[in-house]
Design an enzyme around this catalytic site. Sequence first.
Site, PDB file in Angstrom:
ATOM      1  N   LYS A  13      10.038  27.502 -29.756  1.00 53.21           N
ATOM      2  CA  LYS A  13       9.505  27.213 -28.425  1.00 53.21           C
ATOM      3  C   LYS A  13      10.612  26.826 -27.449  1.00 53.21           C
ATOM      4  O   LYS A  13      10.532  27.128 -26.250  1.00 53.21           O
ATOM      5  CB  LYS A  13       8.447  26.116 -28.510  1.00 53.21           C
ATOM      6  CG  LYS A  13       7.125  26.597 -29.107  1.00 53.21           C
ATOM      7  CD  LYS A  13       6.537  27.768 -28.346  1.00 53.21           C
ATOM      8  CE  LYS A  13       5.107  28.083 -28.790  1.00 53.21           C
ATOM      9  NZ  LYS A  13       4.573  29.300 -28.108  1.00 53.21           N
TER      10      LYS A  13
ATOM     11  N   TYR B 240       9.365  25.673 -35.590  1.00 49.27           N
ATOM     12  CA  TYR B 240       8.500  25.913 -34.434  1.00 49.27           C
ATOM     13  C   TYR B 240       9.122  25.343 -33.158  1.00 49.27           C
ATOM     14  O   TYR B 240       9.123  25.983 -32.099  1.00 49.27           O
ATOM     15  CB  TYR B 240       7.137  25.282 -34.684  1.00 49.27           C
ATOM     16  CG  TYR B 240       6.187  25.318 -33.517  1.00 49.27           C
ATOM     17  CD1 TYR B 240       5.579  26.509 -33.123  1.00 49.27           C
ATOM     18  CD2 TYR B 240       5.875  24.157 -32.817  1.00 49.27           C
ATOM     19  CE1 TYR B 240       4.690  26.536 -32.056  1.00 49.27           C
ATOM     20  CE2 TYR B 240       4.984  24.171 -31.750  1.00 49.27           C
ATOM     21  CZ  TYR B 240       4.400  25.364 -31.375  1.00 49.27           C
ATOM     22  OH  TYR B 240       3.526  25.386 -30.314  1.00 49.27           O
TER      23      TYR B 240
ATOM     24  N   ASP C 236      -4.892  41.336 -28.542  1.00 49.74           N
ATOM     25  CA  ASP C 236      -5.009  40.426 -29.681  1.00 49.74           C
ATOM     26  C   ASP C 236      -5.138  41.271 -30.937  1.00 49.74           C
ATOM     27  O   ASP C 236      -5.681  42.382 -30.900  1.00 49.74           O
ATOM     28  CB  ASP C 236      -6.241  39.521 -29.516  1.00 49.74           C
ATOM     29  CG  ASP C 236      -6.181  38.268 -30.377  1.00 49.74           C
ATOM     30  OD1 ASP C 236      -6.017  37.172 -29.814  1.00 49.74           O
ATOM     31  OD2 ASP C 236      -6.301  38.382 -31.616  1.00 49.74           O
TER      32      ASP C 236
ATOM     33  N   SER D 164      -8.929  34.165 -28.139  1.00 51.85           N
ATOM     34  CA  SER D 164      -9.440  32.804 -28.317  1.00 51.85           C
ATOM     35  C   SER D 164      -8.607  31.824 -27.506  1.00 51.85           C
ATOM     36  O   SER D 164      -7.569  32.174 -26.935  1.00 51.85           O
ATOM     37  CB  SER D 164      -9.394  32.389 -29.801  1.00 51.85           C
ATOM     38  OG  SER D 164      -8.046  32.373 -30.269  1.00 51.85           O
TER      39      SER D 164
ATOM     40  N   ILE E 278      -6.673  29.097 -25.227  1.00 56.01           N
ATOM     41  CA  ILE E 278      -6.154  29.016 -23.866  1.00 56.01           C
ATOM     42  C   ILE E 278      -6.093  30.391 -23.217  1.00 56.01           C
ATOM     43  O   ILE E 278      -6.442  30.550 -22.035  1.00 56.01           O
ATOM     44  CB  ILE E 278      -4.760  28.361 -23.875  1.00 56.01           C
ATOM     45  CG1 ILE E 278      -4.846  26.916 -24.377  1.00 56.01           C
ATOM     46  CG2 ILE E 278      -4.134  28.399 -22.485  1.00 56.01           C
ATOM     47  CD1 ILE E 278      -3.496  26.288 -24.683  1.00 56.01           C
TER      48      ILE E 278
ATOM     49  N   ALA F 297      -7.101  20.784 -27.239  1.00 55.38           N
ATOM     50  CA  ALA F 297      -8.168  20.881 -28.243  1.00 55.38           C
ATOM     51  C   ALA F 297      -8.674  22.313 -28.401  1.00 55.38           C
ATOM     52  O   ALA F 297      -9.857  22.609 -28.219  1.00 55.38           O
ATOM     53  CB  ALA F 297      -9.310  19.943 -27.889  1.00 55.38           C
ATOM     54  N   THR F 298      -7.755  23.235 -28.738  1.00 55.20           N
ATOM     55  CA  THR F 298      -8.167  24.569 -29.156  1.00 55.20           C
ATOM     56  C   THR F 298      -8.787  24.466 -30.554  1.00 55.20           C
ATOM     57  O   THR F 298      -8.686  23.431 -31.215  1.00 55.20           O
ATOM     58  CB  THR F 298      -6.964  25.522 -29.210  1.00 55.20           C
ATOM     59  OG1 THR F 298      -6.037  25.016 -30.188  1.00 55.20           O
ATOM     60  CG2 THR F 298      -6.267  25.607 -27.858  1.00 55.20           C
TER      61      THR F 298
ATOM     62  N   ASP G 105      -0.796  43.981 -32.431  1.00 54.09           N
ATOM     63  CA  ASP G 105       0.026  42.858 -32.855  1.00 54.09           C
ATOM     64  C   ASP G 105       1.309  42.880 -32.029  1.00 54.09           C
ATOM     65  O   ASP G 105       2.117  43.812 -32.152  1.00 54.09           O
ATOM     66  CB  ASP G 105       0.342  42.987 -34.344  1.00 54.09           C
ATOM     67  CG  ASP G 105       1.153  41.822 -34.895  1.00 54.09           C
ATOM     68  OD1 ASP G 105       1.652  41.002 -34.106  1.00 54.09           O
ATOM     69  OD2 ASP G 105       1.303  41.744 -36.131  1.00 54.09           O
ATOM     70  N   VAL G 106       1.526  41.870 -31.182  1.00 49.45           N
ATOM     71  CA  VAL G 106       2.686  41.899 -30.290  1.00 49.45           C
ATOM     72  C   VAL G 106       3.997  41.727 -31.044  1.00 49.45           C
ATOM     73  O   VAL G 106       5.067  41.974 -30.484  1.00 49.45           O
ATOM     74  CB  VAL G 106       2.572  40.847 -29.177  1.00 49.45           C
ATOM     75  CG1 VAL G 106       1.322  41.058 -28.345  1.00 49.45           C
ATOM     76  CG2 VAL G 106       2.642  39.435 -29.721  1.00 49.45           C
TER      77      VAL G 106
END
Length: 256
Positions: free
Chosen positions: A164, A160, A44, A23, A25, A194-195, A68-69
Site C-alpha cells: 500500500k 501489505y 471484478d 462488493s 467500497i 466496516a466492509t 482479474d486485474v
Amino acid sequence: MSETSAAPRQHLGRIAWVTAAGSGICAETARRLAARGCRVVLIDRDEQAVRAVARELPDGLGVPVCADVTDTGAMVRLVAESAAELPDVLVNGVGGDTRSIPVAELTETDLWRSLSANLLGTFTLTRLCTPAMADRGHGRVVNLASIAGRTYTHFSNAAYVAAKAAVIGFTKQCAYELAPRGVVVNAVAHGPIATERVAAAWDGMEPARREAITGRTPAARLGTVAEAAAAVVHLCDEDAGYTTGAVLDVNGGLHI
C-alpha cells in the site's frame, strides 16, 4: 446559483471503470458514479457479484466485466477491445489482506502475493488507460491505498503495508507526470471500514483488541462503506481538477 455554492457537477456522458466493483467500497462507488450520470464498467473476478451490482444501476449505465486485474494479459486485451470507450474516470480498488502475520513469519511469497493483489492491477490499468485521458486533456484516477501505507496496520501484515505504501508512491509519480495533460491522480487511504471482509476480521478479534483499536480512534468506531465511497467519488468529480498527488485520509482520526 453561484459557482461557490453549486452542487457537484454531474458526470453526464463520462465513462468510469471501477475495479473490485462486486462488493464493498467499490460497489458503492459504482452506484454513486452511476447516480451522477456516469456509464460505469464494473470489473471484478466474481461474475455473480459484479452482475448483481450492475443490475442495481440505472438502465444502460452498468456494464459488468468478469476479469482479474492481476492478469496483465487480460487487462491488455480489455483495453484493446475497449479502445473506443476508454475511461474518463478510473478507480483502482483491487487489494486488501486481512491475514495478521508477524514479520518474522512472512515469506517472499507473501510479499509477492501482496504486491500482486494491491499494486499490479493499479499499475497496469493506470499505464494502459491514462494515455487516452491525456490525449483528451481530462482524466481522473483514484487509487485505493490504506492507512496501512501511511503508518501501520492492526489487521494485516508488513507485506501489505509495503504494497500500500507502493500504491501511494506510484500515485504521486503519476500525478507529477500527468498533471500537465489534464489528468489528476490521487489516492484514498481508508482506515478501518466496516466492509464485509473487515467486519468478519473484526468479529474474530478478542473484545479487548477491538476496544484497543476504537479507543485509539477519535471517532471511536469503524467507518461506514458510504463514508468511504463518498471520499472516492469526490476525487472523481469534475471539480477535482486542481487536486492531484493527494492522499485523502478517511480514518476517523486514527492517523492525523
